[in-house]
Scaffold this active site. Structure first.
Site, PDB file in Angstrom:
ATOM      1  N   PRO A   1       0.819  -1.209   0.000  1.00 22.60           N
ATOM      2  CA  PRO A   1       0.000   0.000   0.000  1.00 22.60           C
ATOM      3  C   PRO A   1       0.858   1.266   0.000  1.00 22.60           C
ATOM      4  CG  PRO A   1      -0.607  -1.521   1.781  1.00 22.60           C
ATOM      5  CD  PRO A   1       0.689  -1.968   1.234  1.00 22.60           C
ATOM      6  N   GLU A   2       0.673   2.077  -1.015  1.00 25.70           N
ATOM      7  CA  GLU A   2       1.305   3.385  -1.086  1.00 25.70           C
ATOM      8  C   GLU A   2       0.183   4.415  -1.105  1.00 25.70           C
ATOM      9  OE1 GLU A   2       4.325   3.367  -4.210  1.00 25.70           O
ATOM     10  OE2 GLU A   2       4.459   1.190  -4.080  1.00 25.70           O
TER      11      GLU A   2
END
Length: 267
Positions: A2-3
């Site tokens: 997750p960015e």
DNA sequence: CAATGATCCTGTCCGC
DNA sequence: TGCGGACAGGATCATT
């Protein structure tokens, strides 16, 4: 992993799920996943969400009991909404209990994710110094010129530094450098103004495109309803063998991460 | 201060 | 079939 686009998508889902609903508790099933600030000297539940914000890859939930919850998904963390769940899932490390016995499960195979419960006034203690949001006006040419000045580290490493710009991770840095036609191993200080301008432009373009389709699902990332994002179908170099024109890609190890790039297209 | 490397952790994949 | 090892990487801490 997750960015920014994935964290924002999850946070939007959290707001939908928690909207108006009372949070009744926070359970931890794996030591270390939930951190409770010792300065929090009262039970903050039940409470309602009054504001949700994202800083870099951190989600911050502000409750009406003047407490707040910081959630970081790290590598494999997922938040999944489940109406009236029973036993914790195999990799469920924590659970946010909601009214009507509903819950948000925090599922995290590699256990790096963290949920911190604290009083809002101690927020700074648990949030590191973060650089500007890449989608804000503050992330611009003059900022990058100043930030890269005298820096010998590869541009890839600098863009991964959350203190320099907040929210980028390995996938989007690989992709934005490809779009910008810049090799990941170029020293930061060697980039021209034109190249820095390209980085600013393509970082914003890339993040907006990924946000529009719910982020990138390469391994464990899922939206709050456990659906995948769709941006993985639009990646040009990350975990690819050839660039879109058909050149063979190289994979350099930088900052301990695999860095896919095209030696023909990126200079 | 800047840069680099080890560490945490577990599922998956590869070679033998 | 099964086993050992490499690999994936965000943030933090230690070292140079």
């Amino acid at each position: 992993m997750p960015e920014l686009p994935e964290v924002q998508t999850v946070l939007d889902g959290v707001v939908q799920v928690l909207g108006g609903k009372s949070i009744t508790g926070l359970e931890c099933y794996y030591p270390g996943t939930v951190i409770i600030d010792p300065l929090l000297d009262r039970d903050p539940f039940p409470a309602r969400l009054i504001k949700a914000e994202r800083r870099g890859k951190y989600m911050i939930l502000h409750l009406d009991s003047s407490a707040c919850i910081i959630i970081h998904l790290r590598m494999t963390g997922k938040l999944v909404y489940e109406p009236q769940p029973d036993e914790p899932h195999k990799h469920e490390r924590a659970r946010l209990l909601l009214a009507s016995d509903d819950a948000l499960r925090f599922i995290d195979i590699r256990t790096f994710g963290k949920i911190t419960l604290l009083d809002s006034c101690n927020l700074a203690k648990y949030l590191p110094a973060l650089g500007p949001e890449p989608l804000s006006q503050d992330f611009n040419l003059s900022y990058l010129q100043q930030a890269f000045k005298g820096r010998k580290a590869p541009v890839k490493n600098l863009l991964l530094d959350q203190g320099l710009v907040a929210g980028l991770g390995n996938i989007y840095v690989c992709e934005l450098l490809f779009r910008s036609k810049i090799r990941p191993d170029r020293p930061g200080s060697s980039l021209s103004a034109k190249e820095l301008r390209e980085i600013v432009k393509y970082t914003k373009e890339l993040l907006l495109e990924a946000l529009a389709v719910g982020g990138t699902s390469v391994s464990d990332y899922r939206q709050i309803d456990d659906k995948t994002g769709e941006f993985q179908h639009f990646l040009r170099v990350y975990q690819k063998r050839e660039c879109p024109v058909g050149h063979k890609l190289q994979n350099l190890k930088l900052a301990g991460r695999s860095s896919f790039f095209c030696p023909e297209c990126q200079k």
